[in-house]
Design a protein around this motif. Structure first.
Motif, PDB file in Angstrom:
ATOM      1  N   UNK A 248       0.816  -1.211   0.000  1.00  0.00           N
ATOM      2  CA  UNK A 248       0.000   0.000   0.000  1.00  0.00           C
ATOM      3  C   UNK A 248       0.848   1.258   0.000  1.00  0.00           C
ATOM      4  N   UNK A 249       2.182   1.106  -0.038  1.00  0.00           N
ATOM      5  CA  UNK A 249       3.015   2.283   0.155  1.00  0.00           C
ATOM      6  C   UNK A 249       4.121   2.374  -0.893  1.00  0.00           C
ATOM      7  N   UNK A 250       5.245   2.992  -0.501  1.00  0.00           N
ATOM      8  CA  UNK A 250       6.292   3.335  -1.455  1.00  0.00           C
ATOM      9  C   UNK A 250       6.848   2.161  -2.247  1.00  0.00           C
ATOM     10  N   UNK A 251       7.149   1.045  -1.552  1.00  0.00           N
ATOM     11  CA  UNK A 251       7.754  -0.077  -2.257  1.00  0.00           C
ATOM     12  C   UNK A 251       6.900  -0.541  -3.411  1.00  0.00           C
ATOM     13  N   UNK A 252       5.615  -0.602  -3.182  1.00  0.00           N
ATOM     14  CA  UNK A 252       4.651  -1.003  -4.207  1.00  0.00           C
ATOM     15  C   UNK A 252       4.688  -0.043  -5.396  1.00  0.00           C
ATOM     16  N   UNK A 253       4.561   1.233  -5.126  1.00  0.00           N
ATOM     17  CA  UNK A 253       4.493   2.209  -6.211  1.00  0.00           C
ATOM     18  C   UNK A 253       5.842   2.380  -6.920  1.00  0.00           C
TER      19      UNK A 253
END
Length: 443
Positions: A248-253
């Motif tokens: 849901x956060x930075x790593x994903x995006x």
């Protein structure tokens, strides 16, 4: 290069503190001993300049776990002789904040300033974050918050405007190796690892110094006397650290952005790497499949009309086969899309058409292309003069189909790549026919 953790005095430090984790025993004792953040603490680093000026403002320390955020905050307080107080947003509420502020006010009346370190500051809600503003503005505390999440998404604009964001970086392999050597010096034991296994150990830490020291302890506690591990043997002994990835956060995006841009940039090897990273971190393969379909229509379009069927077929294959067999179908789609000729002409044309459609009101299409199911509509001229394209020698009537109120538009501009090169020739041919038929009509 300076050391991340304190240099041990002698081996008795380890013997006396054997119950204490290595990360605690090797904690730096001054800012000069911190490794891996030279852009902040080096001679020209942001924090070094701030300290040299004699002024320390409120800070947000942003970076992955195990990079020294908490340690640096504590050492900053020591350097400027501020009282250090630490709270965690995970375990603290409004009442805890009020007590911390009261203690800081009391200390301030005694002539001592407080550096309030808030770990996981992004866990506080918006109202709680607003509670820091008055004590920051009146100088009751210098706030230093630590977060692993992108502060621009997680922190109030008001809090951000009163703080300087400092980005902490993951530790490089050479930094981790130096840290491992410090641990060996402290414990008096060499890691029983072959060279390749040692490199594997450093890689498993994933830039996290605290995780590395945990792995070192695990190896030293598990290996039998005289045993030396190769890389596969190491992996059988230690628990692999999960990759830094929050869906849901930075790593994903960050990783889906990297995958998209490497496909767009026609680099199948890099695209496969980021695809594998996402799978390894536990991303839903169907989320990746949906994004591949989007890439097929946004970045390839009609330059290769097979790109979309390939992406859709890969999704269907994954749904049929499941994991891990179906992941190969997605990998094939990744390679196909990255290798395909690229065009965003349809994507750009669609955005242009939407813009005109939204801004031009509701002009009536030309009567010539409207059906006339009633006598009244026929008497009004609906359908009058329509030419059935298949009845013409070229299969093309050249009639004008845009509403007269907006005139002819030119949205779709095929590129000179892939199949769109042929479409460009075809549309140029239609343009010439349209022009000649219009001239014939005018004559």
């Amino acid at each position: 290069m300076s050391d991340l953790f304190a240099s041990p005095q002698d081996e008795s430090d380890y013997e006396d503190g054997g119950s204490r984790p290595l990360a605690d025993q090797l904690r730096p004792r001054s800012l000069d001993e911190v490794i891996g953040q030279a852009h902040l603490l080096g001679p020209d680093g942001s924090l070094s300049r701030m300290l040299a000026s004699g002024r320390l403002g409120s800070l947000i320390l942003w970076g992955p776990p195990g990079t020294g955020k908490t340690t640096v905050a504590r050492l900053l307080a020591d350097r400027i002789d501020y009282r250090f107080e630490q709270i965690s947003a995970v375990f603290s509420g409004v009442a805890d904040l009020k007590k911390a502020f009261e203690r800081a006010r009391f200390e301030r009346r005694s002539g001592r300033s407080t550096l309030l370190f808030v770990d996981e500051i992004h866990r506080f809600n918006r109202a709680q974050q607003d509670g820091f503003l008055p004590v920051m503005e009146d100088g009751t505390v210098v706030l230093v918050g630590a977060t692993t999440e992108n502060p621009s998404f997680e922190l109030n604009a008001a809090l951000m405007s009163r703080s300087q964001v400092l980005r902490f970086q993951s530790l490089a392999i050479e930094d981790l190796d130096q840290l491992a050597r410090r641990a060996e010096e402290l414990t008096g034991a060499q890691l029983p690892l072959e060279l390749e296994a040692r490199q594997t150990l450093l890689t498993l830490a994933d830039g996290d110094g605290r995780a590395l020291l945990g792995l070192v302890e695990e190896v030293l506690a598990s290996v039998r006397e005289g045993e030396v591990l190769d890389a596969p043997g190491l992996l059988s002994v230690v628990q692999r650290r999960a990759p830094i990835y929050d869906k849901a956060q930075d790593g994903h995006y960050n990783l889906i952005s990297a995958l998209h841009k490497t496909v767009r940039g026609s680099d199948p090897d890099a695209a496969l790497y980021y695809f594998a990273r996402m799978l390894d971190a536990g991303e839903d393969p169907l989320f990746i499949a949906r994004r591949l379909i989007r890439m097929a229509v946004e970045d390839i379009g009609l330059a290769d009309p097979q790109a979309l069927p390939q992406a859709v077929a890969a999704r269907d294959a994954y749904q049929m086969l499941g994991s891990p067999e179906g992941e190969l179908a997605l990998a094939q789609a990744v390679v196909y899309l990255a290798s395909a000729p690229k065009s965003n002409a349809v994507y750009t044309a669609f955005k242009g058409a939407m813009s005109v459609a939204k801004s031009s009101g509701s002009p009536t299409p030309p009567f010539v292309i409207l059906n006339a199911p009633t006598k009244l509509m026929k008497s009004e001229g609906y359908g009058e003069g329509y030419i059935y394209d298949h009845d013409t020698p070229e299969g093309f009537s050249g009639q004008e189909y845009f509403p007269e109120a907006i005139g002819r538009q030119d949205f779709y501009k095929p590129v000179e790549r892939g199949f769109e090169r042929e479409l460009r020739k075809r549309l140029d041919y239609f343009d010439r026919l349209r022009a000649s038929k219009r001239e014939g009509t005018e004559d």
